[in-house]
Write a protein that holds these residues in place. Structure first.
Motif, PDB file in Angstrom:
ATOM      1  N   UNK A   1       0.863  -1.166   0.000  1.00  0.00           N
ATOM      2  CA  UNK A   1       0.000   0.000   0.000  1.00  0.00           C
ATOM      3  C   UNK A   1       0.906   1.223   0.000  1.00  0.00           C
TER       4      UNK A   1
ATOM      5  N   UNK B   1     -31.856 -13.923  -7.787  1.00  0.00           N
ATOM      6  CA  UNK B   1     -32.101 -15.088  -6.933  1.00  0.00           C
ATOM      7  C   UNK B   1     -33.592 -15.431  -6.983  1.00  0.00           C
TER       8      UNK B   1
ATOM      9  N   UNK C   1     -35.911 -15.176  -3.485  1.00  0.00           N
ATOM     10  CA  UNK C   1     -36.400 -13.877  -3.010  1.00  0.00           C
ATOM     11  C   UNK C   1     -37.428 -13.301  -3.985  1.00  0.00           C
TER      12      UNK C   1
ATOM     13  N   UNK D   1     -18.981   6.254  -6.265  1.00  0.00           N
ATOM     14  CA  UNK D   1     -18.444   6.004  -4.932  1.00  0.00           C
ATOM     15  C   UNK D   1     -19.573   5.959  -3.903  1.00  0.00           C
ATOM     16  N   UNK D   2     -19.402   5.134  -2.902  1.00  0.00           N
ATOM     17  CA  UNK D   2     -20.322   4.988  -1.770  1.00  0.00           C
ATOM     18  C   UNK D   2     -21.756   4.764  -2.223  1.00  0.00           C
TER      19      UNK D   2
ATOM     20  N   UNK E   1     -28.052   1.006  -1.346  1.00  0.00           N
ATOM     21  CA  UNK E   1     -29.445   0.789  -1.718  1.00  0.00           C
ATOM     22  C   UNK E   1     -30.344   1.743  -0.933  1.00  0.00           C
TER      23      UNK E   1
ATOM     24  N   UNK F   1     -24.175  13.920  -6.502  1.00  0.00           N
ATOM     25  CA  UNK F   1     -24.859  12.771  -5.907  1.00  0.00           C
ATOM     26  C   UNK F   1     -25.950  12.344  -6.880  1.00  0.00           C
TER      27      UNK F   1
ATOM     28  N   UNK G   1     -21.728  -4.490   4.085  1.00  0.00           N
ATOM     29  CA  UNK G   1     -22.914  -4.557   3.240  1.00  0.00           C
ATOM     30  C   UNK G   1     -23.242  -5.990   2.877  1.00  0.00           C
ATOM     31  N   UNK G   2     -22.217  -6.848   2.760  1.00  0.00           N
ATOM     32  CA  UNK G   2     -22.491  -8.251   2.481  1.00  0.00           C
ATOM     33  C   UNK G   2     -23.194  -8.898   3.656  1.00  0.00           C
TER      34      UNK G   2
ATOM     35  N   UNK H   1     -26.692  -7.756   3.850  1.00  0.00           N
ATOM     36  CA  UNK H   1     -27.443  -8.391   2.787  1.00  0.00           C
ATOM     37  C   UNK H   1     -27.757  -9.843   3.124  1.00  0.00           C
TER      38      UNK H   1
ATOM     39  N   UNK I   1     -31.759  -9.353   3.671  1.00  0.00           N
ATOM     40  CA  UNK I   1     -32.451  -9.065   2.437  1.00  0.00           C
ATOM     41  C   UNK I   1     -32.978 -10.334   1.796  1.00  0.00           C
ATOM     42  N   UNK I   2     -33.536 -10.152   0.630  1.00  0.00           N
ATOM     43  CA  UNK I   2     -34.251 -11.229  -0.022  1.00  0.00           C
ATOM     44  C   UNK I   2     -33.472 -12.504  -0.228  1.00  0.00           C
ATOM     45  N   UNK I   3     -32.251 -12.372  -0.657  1.00  0.00           N
ATOM     46  CA  UNK I   3     -31.515 -13.575  -1.042  1.00  0.00           C
ATOM     47  C   UNK I   3     -30.904 -14.292   0.151  1.00  0.00           C
TER      48      UNK I   3
ATOM     49  N   UNK J   1     -28.309 -17.835   0.297  1.00  0.00           N
ATOM     50  CA  UNK J   1     -26.868 -17.673   0.457  1.00  0.00           C
ATOM     51  C   UNK J   1     -26.363 -18.130   1.817  1.00  0.00           C
TER      52      UNK J   1
ATOM     53  N   UNK K   1     -20.406   8.893  10.033  1.00  0.00           N
ATOM     54  CA  UNK K   1     -19.981   9.249   8.675  1.00  0.00           C
ATOM     55  C   UNK K   1     -19.481  10.682   8.563  1.00  0.00           C
TER      56      UNK K   1
ATOM     57  N   UNK L   1     -10.979   4.859   1.045  1.00  0.00           N
ATOM     58  CA  UNK L   1     -12.073   5.547   1.745  1.00  0.00           C
ATOM     59  C   UNK L   1     -12.117   7.028   1.395  1.00  0.00           C
TER      60      UNK L   1
ATOM     61  N   UNK M   1     -30.576   3.618   4.779  1.00  0.00           N
ATOM     62  CA  UNK M   1     -29.596   3.839   3.727  1.00  0.00           C
ATOM     63  C   UNK M   1     -28.639   4.965   4.121  1.00  0.00           C
ATOM     64  N   UNK M   2     -27.349   4.853   3.734  1.00  0.00           N
ATOM     65  CA  UNK M   2     -26.377   5.881   4.099  1.00  0.00           C
ATOM     66  C   UNK M   2     -25.338   6.010   3.014  1.00  0.00           C
ATOM     67  N   UNK M   3     -24.998   7.230   2.674  1.00  0.00           N
ATOM     68  CA  UNK M   3     -23.991   7.455   1.636  1.00  0.00           C
ATOM     69  C   UNK M   3     -23.387   8.834   1.827  1.00  0.00           C
ATOM     70  N   UNK M   4     -22.063   8.951   1.665  1.00  0.00           N
ATOM     71  CA  UNK M   4     -21.369  10.229   1.864  1.00  0.00           C
ATOM     72  C   UNK M   4     -20.163  10.271   0.930  1.00  0.00           C
TER      73      UNK M   4
ATOM     74  N   UNK N   1      -9.275   0.806   4.693  1.00  0.00           N
ATOM     75  CA  UNK N   1      -7.975   0.192   4.450  1.00  0.00           C
ATOM     76  C   UNK N   1      -7.951  -0.728   3.236  1.00  0.00           C
TER      77      UNK N   1
END
Lengths: 438, 545
Positions: free
Chosen positions: A38, A246, A249, A359-360, A363, A395, B4-5, B8, B12-14, B18, B308, B327, B451-454, B516
């Motif tokens: 890195x 899927x 779902x 980025x970022x 859903x 955004x 997020x995985x 999910x 969530x639905x799937x 999984x 955030x 990041x 939901x969150x985003x920045x 990281x």
């Protein structure tokens, strides 16, 4: 030691299965070794190497399953791990969705391994990073990047005679180049199974060009614009859509693939006719494993053909419930495109925005797959077929499903992460506010 | 696993499809093995092997982390226990400075020979990379503590609670949701025990035992006629606690007109019951009219906005550019801090970093480079006064010591600067949630995170939530949907006009703060009391496909 050949892996797995007293036994053996560097502020920051190998045994009595793992491979340890898995199975509750192990299957030989990539050393990595740093320093810019290589194998055997083995290599590189004032930023991101496809010098030059080109960004009003998404930007959006393929779902009514009044949208024209999406583990530009965790063969599958949903993935359990054949999901997707280059897409655009990446992304509404996120590292205004000036980041609030209905043109696909994806020209893409971020 | 995985997979639905292949952090082990503890004397002996091997190859500084990371999760849906996973990851990570450069190597071969080889590899990497340096690493002084230990003050070790009790709890949570009219419910109990040993050439040998727990659920209700569905997630917080977190007494419950909120402990079955009612209300809720609203934000929601928009931009590695390739960087540049007058927020805004807060996710005795942890001001009366730093950055902001913010998520990951618990301090004047609502003319009361985003410099953000209530002339008049607010960090925190008093102070947090390369997850808490923000831009997120 971490990377075993097919024969070495098979010998260990056979021994483990031989110790089993359960109704059924499934064993996975996997190992990886790899390293990374890195860097930031034009100098190395952290670097490391790690290797490990482990074996997981799943034993079942009736519908009760237990799993235990070990990272020692002498006979005593191997027998002990089988006994532990069996004890745990006896303690576990019955799983009503339990599926019996698969019989032996035939798999194609995957093309995921490259010997030169497997042989990378700290020295190879340092050399590759040095090239990237040289680009930034010579242009009086500042680079922050990451280079990582890995070499791994995975093998699966069960007590019904199934055996699968795969080995793979990967090298991934990304770099952000910024000017010292922090008013311009550019980025590239590539990964390959084969080291020789990666040129850190050329890639760093692209990032540097974007860093210089994005200085002096102007603010323009948010709203609906025609956008040209570079492959990286397009993959940022589209990657968020595949989990919707899927079947379970969708059948349960809680995905964008669910149909009003019940059922799924299988067979519906959900996207523009230019959209065709398939997966193929044997594609030389995007090779992947030819079997999945269940031991099912993974074959070429068409998911969307000319905008029509052709397949949804079925787990073995859900396939049984629905009386269909199981269909493994693939993370490696190929989105067909045309022959136009990015430059040609720009040339044919009267007014629009060129997006390097997003980025970022998160859903906002799973029902419509509405996503929000921002542009980053190079956003430009296009007028009369030419890039006129850099613009401030936006955004967006947009759904990839809506986006793939508004396709104007698709360019020539390239590899971006786990996708082969074309640059995309999309109309009416919704930007909702401006960001001061560079 | 990426946050997020995880969200999910579990929510969530799937999820169901999984779950059998749920990725693990380490090796799966039998339950009883989780209760073993490696003798510190053995860890000291192994550490000395690494310290000596690195020194003999020319390292000028070495630290060693021997980690045993235990995870247990119980995953259910409706009336089924879907998965029960017990994992262990045990190994050693060795970090050195040689020729002025960092090097790192990690191995799970825990014999003397394997450890010595890893130490030698770390030194070789450092030497190889020293040609890529512009200046040598400069570490803040750190005195050694000798042989010391720290244990999280838990009441009940979650790993000692029988699996059956945990499965039964989740199945009764699911039963409560289904009885209340839910169509689907997924619930999960996630428990973590980090047994970490740190040793360094500064003569520190630190043994620590850390516990975390996160009970959570996801309720779904579908209107088959319209094909619409809504979800309501648990209002729990992940905590640095044992199983006692699930033993809520009346004093841990805040009764409001909209339902029960939880402080310090959590009643999972009760929340599932009210969640089932609320998800049905969400399906019928009015779609929000976009525009400016005064927002009243519950701590179960506000923690994420703090995380955030304040936690990340005050991380010194981001400010300096070390995170530029992933990041991102930060709008809170050094000149803004040096000016001593940068108005991050209004006078109501006091934000504190605290690595010692009891029950928080980030609480430890010492960080992952052997620095004793503490508490300090980040934003004081609305002004930016400090950052979050580690040993090799301290000199850049004129500190003679590290602030103890170093963390690695595994023995196999290299430690770096991670966020401390960052919290908004409660208001000094008496003020309740009811008072806040009463004082608003046109507003929205938001409970729970969504939901969150920045952006990558932390200016522009957008947040959703779980429950949105319309406030008109001081009263709640009904539920809203399709709500998200968009703002700019500095504008938003300057619009903060009132914070409830300490009676309302609660923690929220995340198990999966990602940062990281390779990406590492860190767990961190953020406290606040219900706070008001004036004139924030609200958008409508409803769409048709």
């Amino acid at each position: 030691m971490s990377i075993l050949t097919k024969e070495e892996a098979q010998a260990i797995l056979k021994k483990v299965i031989g110790f089993s007293k359960a109704d059924q036994c499934e064993v996975t053996l996997s190992g990886t070794s790899g390293g990374n560097i890195r860097y930031a502020r034009n100098a190395v920051s952290t670097a490391g190497e790690i290797s490990n190998m482990s074996l997981a045994v799943s034993s079942s009595f009736g519908k009760k399953t237990g799993t235990a793992t070990v990272n020692e491979f002498d006979d005593v340890s191997l027998e002990k791990v089988v006994r532990r898995a069996e004890e745990l199975a006896q303690l576990s509750p019955e799983n009503p969705e339990f599926m019996p192990a698969l019989e032996g299957q035939t798999f194609e030989e995957a093309i995921t391994y490259n010997a030169e990539t497997a042989a990378m050393t700290p020295d190879t990595r340092a050399e590759m990073v040095l090239k990237s740093l040289t680009v930034a320093k010579e242009a009086k810019l500042e680079a922050a990047g990451f280079l990582e290589n890995s070499n791994g194998f995975r093998a699966l055997m069960n007590s019904k005679g199934l055996f699968a083995y795969n080995k793979s290599t990967n090298v991934a590189f990304s770099v952000t180049v910024r000017n010292h004032e922090g008013t311009g930023s550019g980025y590239v991101d590539q990964s390959f199974n084969n080291l020789n496809k990666l040129d850190t010098l050329a890639q760093s030059k692209i990032a540097a060009m974007k860093a210089v080109g994005s200085v002096g960004a102007k603010a323009i009003e948010p709203g609906k614009y025609t956008v040209i998404l570079e492959p990286l930007a397009a993959s940022d959006m589209i990657n968020n859509m595949f989990r919707g393929f899927d079947a379970r779902s969708a059948d349960e009514g809680r995905s964008f693939m669910s149909k009003k009044g019940g059922g799924t949208r299988l067979g519906e024209q959900l996207f523009n006719e230019q959209v065709t999406i398939y997966s193929d583990p044997m594609n030389p530009d995007l090779p992947s494993s030819t079997w999945n965790n269940d031991g099912l063969p993974v074959k070429k599958t068409v998911w969307v053909d000319k905008g029509v949903v052709k397949n949804l993935s079925y787990s073995r359990y859900w396939a049984k419930e629905k009386g269909v054949a199981p269909l493994p999901f693939s993370r490696s997707m190929i989105i067909e495109g045309g022959t136009q280059s990015l430059e040609e897409l720009i040339k044919s655009t009267e007014k629009g925005i060129l997006v390097t990446r997003f980025w970022y992304i998160r859903s906002v509404d799973p029902q419509t797959l509405l996503l929000t996120g921002l542009t980053r590292d190079g956003t430009f205004y296009i007028e009369n077929g030419e890039i006129k000036f850099p613009v401030k980041n936006f955004r967006f609030n947009e759904s990839p499903v809506i986006m793939l209905n508004n396709v104007e043109a698709l360019g020539k696909p390239v590899r971006s992460g786990d996708l082969l994806i074309p640059p995309m020209k999309i109309r009416d893409f919704t930007f909702t506010s401006l960001s001061d971020a560079v | 696993m990426k946050r997020r995985n995880f969200i999910y997979l579990t929510g969530m639905g799937a999820a169901a499809a999984m779950l059998p292949a749920i990725p693990v952090w380490g090796n799966e082990i039998p339950i009883e093995q989780s209760l073993e503890y490696v003798d510190p004397a053995v860890k000291k002996m192994l550490s000395d092997v690494a310290l000596n091997a690195a020194r003999s190859k020319g390292a000028t500084y070495t630290d060693v982390r021997i980690g045993r990371y235990l995870n247990q999760y119980v995953v259910t849906r409706e009336d089924k226990v879907e998965n029960l996973v017990n994992t262990e990851s045990y190994g050693i990570g060795i970090r050195v400075i040689a020729n002025g450069s960092w090097g790192f190597a990690a191995t799970d071969k825990m014999d003397k020979d394997g450890i010595a080889k890893a130490a030698e590899l770390a030194v070789a990497i450092a030497k190889e990379n020293s040609r890529l340096l512009t200046s040598p690493v400069q570490l803040a002084e750190q005195k050694g503590y000798g042989e010391v230990s720290w244990k999280a003050p838990i009441e009940k070790n979650a790993f000692e609670v029988p699996i059956k009790d945990k499965a039964d709890l989740l199945l009764s949570v699911n039963a409560a949701a289904m009885a209340g009219g839910a169509d689907y419910v997924n619930s999960i109990l996630f428990m973590v025990n980090e047994q970490k040993y740190f040793a360094s050439t500064d003569n520190s040998y630190i043994d620590q035992d850390i516990h975390r727990i996160w009970p959570t659920f996801f309720i779904t209700k579908i209107n088959k006629e319209t094909g619409k569905f809504e979800t309501r997630n648990s209002l729990s917080a992940p905590m640095g606690m044992g199983y006692e977190y699930l033993d809520a007494k009346p004093e841990h419950k805040i009764q409001t007109a909209m339902g029960v909120l939880y402080k310090g402990r959590y009643d999972m079955v009760e929340d599932a019951k009210q969640g089932a009612v609320q998800v049905a209300e969400k399906l019928k809720a009015k779609s929000v009219e976009p525009g400016k609203y005064d927002l009243v934000l519950d701590p179960s929601h506000l923690w994420l906005t703090i995380h955030e928009s304040c936690g990340h931009p005050t991380e010194l590695d981001r400010v300096l550019g070390y995170e530029a390739n992933f990041a991102g960087t930060s709008f809170l540049t050094l000149d803004k801090w040096e000016s001593k007058k940068f108005n991050y927020g209004s006078k109501e805004v006091d934000i504190v970093a605290d690595k010692t807060q009891v029950g928080s996710l980030g609480a430890v005795g010492y960080d992952d480079e052997g620095v004793k942890c503490g508490k300090w001001d980040i934003i004081k009366d609305g002004i930016l006064v400090n950052y979050q730093a580690i040993r090799d950055q301290a000199h850049i902001i004129g500190l003679d010591h590290s602030q103890g913010c170093c963390y690695a998520d595994n023995w196999s990951s290299v430690q770096f600067q991670r966020m401390a618990n960052i919290s908004l301090q409660p208001g000094k004047k008496p003020l309740t949630i009811a008072d806040q609502i009463k004082n608003v003319d046109k507003g929205i009361y938001i409970v729970g995170d969504g939901s969150f985003s920045i952006d990558q410099q932390r200016y522009n953000f957008q947040f959703g939530g779980q429950l949105f209530y319309e406030i008109s002339k001081g009263k709640i008049v009904g539920m809203l949907k399709d709500v998200a607010y968009q703002s700019n960090t500095q504008e938003f925190w300057n619009s903060c006009s009132a914070v409830c008093d300490e009676r309302d102070y609660r923690l929220g947090g995340s198990f999966f703060d990602g940062k990281g390369q390779p990406m590492q997850s860190s767990a961190v808490s953020h406290g606040s009391a219900t706070a008001r923000f004036n004139g924030v831009n609200v958008i409508n997120t409803g769409r048709k496909i």
